[in-house]
Write an enzyme that holds these catalytic residues in place. Structure first.
Site, PDB file in Angstrom:
ATOM      1  N   TYR A  68       0.820  -1.214   0.000  1.00 24.61           N
ATOM      2  CA  TYR A  68       0.000   0.000   0.000  1.00 24.61           C
ATOM      3  C   TYR A  68       0.852   1.262   0.000  1.00 24.61           C
ATOM      4  CZ  TYR A  68      -4.487  -2.265   0.130  1.00 24.61           C
ATOM      5  OH  TYR A  68      -5.608  -2.982  -0.239  1.00 24.61           O
ATOM      6  N   ARG A  71       1.968   1.834  -3.476  1.00 21.97           N
ATOM      7  CA  ARG A  71       0.847   2.348  -4.296  1.00 21.97           C
ATOM      8  C   ARG A  71       0.577   3.802  -3.930  1.00 21.97           C
ATOM      9  NH1 ARG A  71      -4.131  -1.404  -3.453  1.00 21.97           N
ATOM     10  NH2 ARG A  71      -5.097   0.149  -4.808  1.00 21.97           N
ATOM     11  N   VAL A 108      -9.415   4.763  -4.833  1.00 28.78           N
ATOM     12  CA  VAL A 108      -8.836   5.213  -3.561  1.00 28.78           C
ATOM     13  C   VAL A 108      -7.700   6.220  -3.789  1.00 28.78           C
ATOM     14  CG1 VAL A 108      -9.474   3.063  -2.399  1.00 28.78           C
ATOM     15  CG2 VAL A 108      -7.230   3.233  -3.501  1.00 28.78           C
ATOM     16  N   HIS A 124     -14.716   3.188  -1.107  1.00 29.22           N
ATOM     17  CA  HIS A 124     -13.665   2.290  -0.617  1.00 29.22           C
ATOM     18  C   HIS A 124     -12.523   3.001   0.086  1.00 29.22           C
ATOM     19  CE1 HIS A 124     -15.076  -0.570  -4.062  1.00 29.22           C
ATOM     20  NE2 HIS A 124     -15.874  -0.622  -3.030  1.00 29.22           N
ATOM     21  N   CYS A 132      -4.982   4.066  12.725  1.00 24.07           N
ATOM     22  CA  CYS A 132      -4.478   3.195  13.785  1.00 24.07           C
ATOM     23  C   CYS A 132      -5.449   2.029  13.995  1.00 24.07           C
ATOM     24  CB  CYS A 132      -4.349   3.993  15.089  1.00 24.07           C
ATOM     25  SG  CYS A 132      -3.962   2.951  16.498  1.00 24.07           S
ATOM     26  N   THR A 195     -15.429   0.658 -14.789  1.00 22.46           N
ATOM     27  CA  THR A 195     -15.507  -0.359 -13.746  1.00 22.46           C
ATOM     28  C   THR A 195     -15.985  -1.677 -14.332  1.00 22.46           C
ATOM     29  OG1 THR A 195     -16.481  -0.993 -11.612  1.00 22.46           O
ATOM     30  CG2 THR A 195     -17.827   0.408 -13.051  1.00 22.46           C
TER      31      THR A 195
HETATM   32  C1  BV8 Z   1     -18.516  -6.163   1.777  1.00 22.61           C
HETATM   33  C2  BV8 Z   1     -10.014  -0.790  -1.891  1.00 22.61           C
HETATM   34  C3  BV8 Z   1     -19.734  -7.000   3.607  1.00 22.61           C
HETATM   35  C4  BV8 Z   1      -8.764  -1.559  -1.587  1.00 22.61           C
HETATM   36  C5  BV8 Z   1     -11.534  -2.330  -3.022  1.00 22.61           C
HETATM   37  C6  BV8 Z   1     -22.518  -9.048  -2.737  1.00 22.61           C
HETATM   38  C7  BV8 Z   1     -22.843  -8.036  -1.836  1.00 22.61           C
HETATM   39  C8  BV8 Z   1     -21.887  -7.558  -0.941  1.00 22.61           C
HETATM   40  C9  BV8 Z   1     -20.588  -8.082  -0.963  1.00 22.61           C
HETATM   41  C10 BV8 Z   1     -20.268  -9.067  -1.856  1.00 22.61           C
HETATM   42  C11 BV8 Z   1     -21.211  -9.541  -2.736  1.00 22.61           C
HETATM   43  N1  BV8 Z   1     -20.611 -10.493  -3.502  1.00 22.61           N
HETATM   44  C12 BV8 Z   1     -19.329 -10.618  -3.133  1.00 22.61           C
HETATM   45  C13 BV8 Z   1     -19.083  -9.794  -2.121  1.00 22.61           C
HETATM   46  C14 BV8 Z   1     -17.808  -9.667  -1.433  1.00 22.61           C
HETATM   47  C15 BV8 Z   1     -16.866  -8.633  -2.049  1.00 22.61           C
HETATM   48  C16 BV8 Z   1     -16.869  -8.640  -3.543  1.00 22.61           C
HETATM   49  O1  BV8 Z   1     -17.535  -7.836  -4.168  1.00 22.61           O
HETATM   50  N2  BV8 Z   1     -16.107  -9.550  -4.139  1.00 22.61           N
HETATM   51  C17 BV8 Z   1     -16.017  -9.594  -5.568  1.00 22.61           C
HETATM   52  C18 BV8 Z   1     -14.582  -9.856  -5.987  1.00 22.61           C
HETATM   53  C19 BV8 Z   1     -16.946 -10.674  -6.055  1.00 22.61           C
HETATM   54  N3  BV8 Z   1     -17.203  -7.315  -1.582  1.00 22.61           N
HETATM   55  C20 BV8 Z   1     -16.662  -6.902  -0.419  1.00 22.61           C
HETATM   56  O2  BV8 Z   1     -15.955  -7.592   0.272  1.00 22.61           O
HETATM   57  C21 BV8 Z   1     -17.029  -5.502   0.029  1.00 22.61           C
HETATM   58  N4  BV8 Z   1     -17.393  -5.558   1.401  1.00 22.61           N
HETATM   59  O3  BV8 Z   1     -19.304  -6.596   1.017  1.00 22.61           O
HETATM   60  O4  BV8 Z   1     -18.634  -6.269   3.135  1.00 22.61           O
HETATM   61  C22 BV8 Z   1     -19.792  -6.728   5.059  1.00 22.61           C
HETATM   62  C23 BV8 Z   1     -20.922  -6.076   5.579  1.00 22.61           C
HETATM   63  C24 BV8 Z   1     -20.988  -5.852   6.931  1.00 22.61           C
HETATM   64  C25 BV8 Z   1     -19.925  -6.224   7.764  1.00 22.61           C
HETATM   65  C26 BV8 Z   1     -18.783  -6.845   7.223  1.00 22.61           C
HETATM   66  C27 BV8 Z   1     -18.723  -7.112   5.868  1.00 22.61           C
HETATM   67  C28 BV8 Z   1     -15.833  -4.580  -0.035  1.00 22.61           C
HETATM   68  C29 BV8 Z   1     -15.358  -4.415  -1.450  1.00 22.61           C
HETATM   69  C30 BV8 Z   1     -14.278  -3.317  -1.517  1.00 22.61           C
HETATM   70  C31 BV8 Z   1     -12.919  -3.916  -1.757  1.00 22.61           C
HETATM   71  N5  BV8 Z   1     -11.923  -2.857  -1.905  1.00 22.61           N
HETATM   72  N6  BV8 Z   1     -10.636  -1.331  -3.094  1.00 22.61           N
HETATM   73  C32 BV8 Z   1      -7.682  -1.300  -2.600  1.00 22.61           C
HETATM   74  O5  BV8 Z   1      -7.873  -0.500  -3.545  1.00 22.61           O
HETATM   75  O6  BV8 Z   1      -6.617  -1.917  -2.432  1.00 22.61           O
HETATM   76  S1  BV8 Z   1     -12.221  -2.888  -4.442  1.00 22.61           S
HETATM   77  C33 BV8 Z   1     -11.174  -2.613  -5.739  1.00 22.61           C
HETATM   78  O7  BV8 Z   1     -11.848  -3.160  -6.845  1.00 22.61           O
HETATM   79  C34 BV8 Z   1     -10.937  -1.172  -6.144  1.00 22.61           C
HETATM   80  O8  BV8 Z   1     -11.632  -0.220  -5.366  1.00 22.61           O
HETATM   81  C35 BV8 Z   1     -11.499  -1.150  -7.552  1.00 22.61           C
HETATM   82  O9  BV8 Z   1     -11.916   0.088  -7.951  1.00 22.61           O
HETATM   83  C36 BV8 Z   1     -12.594  -2.084  -7.336  1.00 22.61           C
HETATM   84  C37 BV8 Z   1     -13.465  -2.542  -8.413  1.00 22.61           C
HETATM   85  O10 BV8 Z   1     -12.731  -2.806  -9.482  1.00 22.61           O
HETATM   86  P1  BV8 Z   1     -12.855  -1.782 -10.705  1.00 22.61           P
HETATM   87  O11 BV8 Z   1     -12.761  -0.398 -10.207  1.00 22.61           O
HETATM   88  O12 BV8 Z   1     -14.040  -2.139 -11.507  1.00 22.61           O
HETATM   89  O13 BV8 Z   1     -11.541  -2.100 -11.423  1.00 22.61           O
HETATM   90  P2  BV8 Z   1     -11.253  -3.369 -12.296  1.00 22.61           P
HETATM   91  O14 BV8 Z   1      -9.786  -3.503 -12.428  1.00 22.61           O
HETATM   92  O15 BV8 Z   1     -12.069  -4.508 -11.793  1.00 22.61           O
HETATM   93  O16 BV8 Z   1     -11.884  -3.000 -13.729  1.00 22.61           O
HETATM   94  C38 BV8 Z   1     -11.384  -1.910 -14.460  1.00 22.61           C
HETATM   95  C39 BV8 Z   1     -12.377  -1.672 -15.564  1.00 22.61           C
HETATM   96  O17 BV8 Z   1     -11.957  -0.527 -16.282  1.00 22.61           O
HETATM   97  C40 BV8 Z   1     -12.435  -2.811 -16.571  1.00 22.61           C
HETATM   98  O18 BV8 Z   1     -13.800  -3.044 -16.903  1.00 22.61           O
HETATM   99  C41 BV8 Z   1     -11.677  -2.263 -17.783  1.00 22.61           C
HETATM  100  O19 BV8 Z   1     -12.212  -2.750 -19.000  1.00 22.61           O
HETATM  101  C42 BV8 Z   1     -11.942  -0.795 -17.663  1.00 22.61           C
HETATM  102  N7  BV8 Z   1     -10.907   0.083 -18.211  1.00 22.61           N
HETATM  103  C43 BV8 Z   1      -9.564  -0.069 -18.143  1.00 22.61           C
HETATM  104  N8  BV8 Z   1      -8.975   1.011 -18.706  1.00 22.61           N
HETATM  105  C44 BV8 Z   1      -9.967   1.830 -19.113  1.00 22.61           C
HETATM  106  C45 BV8 Z   1     -11.199   1.249 -18.796  1.00 22.61           C
HETATM  107  N9  BV8 Z   1     -12.375   1.841 -19.075  1.00 22.61           N
HETATM  108  C46 BV8 Z   1     -12.335   3.042 -19.689  1.00 22.61           C
HETATM  109  N10 BV8 Z   1     -11.187   3.669 -20.017  1.00 22.61           N
HETATM  110  C47 BV8 Z   1      -9.991   3.090 -19.754  1.00 22.61           C
HETATM  111  N11 BV8 Z   1      -8.848   3.719 -20.097  1.00 22.61           N
END
Ligand code: BV8
Length: 254
Positions: A68, A71, A108, A124, A132, A195
């Protein structure tokens, strides 16, 4: 020039409320790797989904802290791109006419804020803020140029400093998702930009838009996503190219 439907341009020009959701793709043209692209350099062999978890931090706080912090410093060297700037232009044009514009981001990196967006809803958290593990006290490292002196960093109270971001399996900050859902349900336009629509609950905003009825939905992405079929319009291409074209036609003709 991007081929943009006249109906979309005219609709945005008359819209009273617009909600935009952004993901890592919006920052890609600023040089920040997206989550789905293989991480480059030192981290190429790591899977972000594995590192961005409380379990990873508990198992090896030094490794996660280093990832982190690297990053955090990489983000500092990046600048907002034309896509970020176009969203500021749309925000100011709409708000200047007494209309509503809300930006919700999964990112972020705070590049939206550095471009001039205000009231950004960060689902996020922010990589420039660390907190802390014991007291929750926030330390702002966004402007710190040098690396942290050690990994992990001990906080003054004997806890550890961790990035103030939401890890997989962690709840989002209190109220942000409810606010984003309320705004999306009441919007005329919902734009999902850069996204993969694979991370929840953020990705659920499209369902909110669709089932509230009446919300016109737009996806801007260089590729198709699992959600593409749910959008009224899909604009394929880089957000740094499409957004200036789109916003230019909306504000230019208005
Ligand atoms: C939670 C911070 C519950 C850290 C990130 C259903 C409901 C709720 C939860 C879930 C659910 N199903 C599954 C879950 C669990 C999980 C989840 O979603 N898993 C996924 C993998 C299936 N979700 C969670 O755990 C969330 N928490 O639900 O908690 C809870 C409730 C109460 C009490 C306790 C727990 C938390 C999720 C947050 C995780 N943290 N980021 C860090 O950055 O290190 S997420 C991380 O992925 C980033 O924030 C990022 O932004 C995010 C999403 O990805 P994208 O932004 O879409 O990026 P990605 O690379 O995937 O895609 C890029 C896109 O851009 C592509 O489509 C590409 O084609 C396009 N692109 C590329 N270049 C360009 C472009 N488009 C246009 N122009 C370009 N030039």
């Amino acid at each position: 020039m991007t081929e943009i439907p006249d109906e979309l341009v005219a609709g945005l020009r008359d819209a009273f409320s617009v909600v935009v959701l952004t993901g890592a793709g919006v920052s890609a043209e600023s040089g920040i790797p997206t989550f789905r692209d293989a991480l480059t350099g030192l981290w190429a062999e790591y899977d972000p989904m594995e590192l961005a978890t409380p379990e990873a931090f508990a198992a090896d706080p030094a490794r996660v802290s280093r990832w982190y912090d690297e990053r955090r410093m990489a983000v500092q060297k990046c600048e907002p791109n034309a896509g970020h700037v176009a969203l500021v232009q749309l925000e100011q044009w709409l708000r200047g006419r007494g209309r509503k514009f809300n930006l919700v981001t999964q990112n972020v990196d705070r590049l939206h804020q550095r471009a001039g967006s205000v009231d950004v809803i960060e689902l996020h958290g922010s990589i420039g803020e660390w907190r802390c593990t014991e007291t929750g006290a926030i330390v702002n490292l966004a402007d710190r140029k040098e690396a942290l002196e050690e990994y992990p960093v001990r906080s003054a109270c004997g806890g550890l400093l961790r990035p103030n971001v939401v890890w997989f399996g962690e709840a989002l900050p209190y109220g942000v998702m409810e606010k984003a859902e309320r705004l999306t349900g009441g919007a005329e336009f919902f734009l999902s930009i850069g996204t993969s629509a694979e991370v929840y609950p953020a990705a659920g905003l499209l369902e909110v838009a669709r089932y509230q009825g009446g919300v016109k939905t737009v996806e801007v992405n260089k590729a198709g996503t699992v959600a593409s079929g749910g959008f009224k319009w899909c604009l394929r291409g880089a957000s740094g190219v499409i957004l200036p074209d789109l916003v230019g036609q909306v504000v230019g003709g208005g």
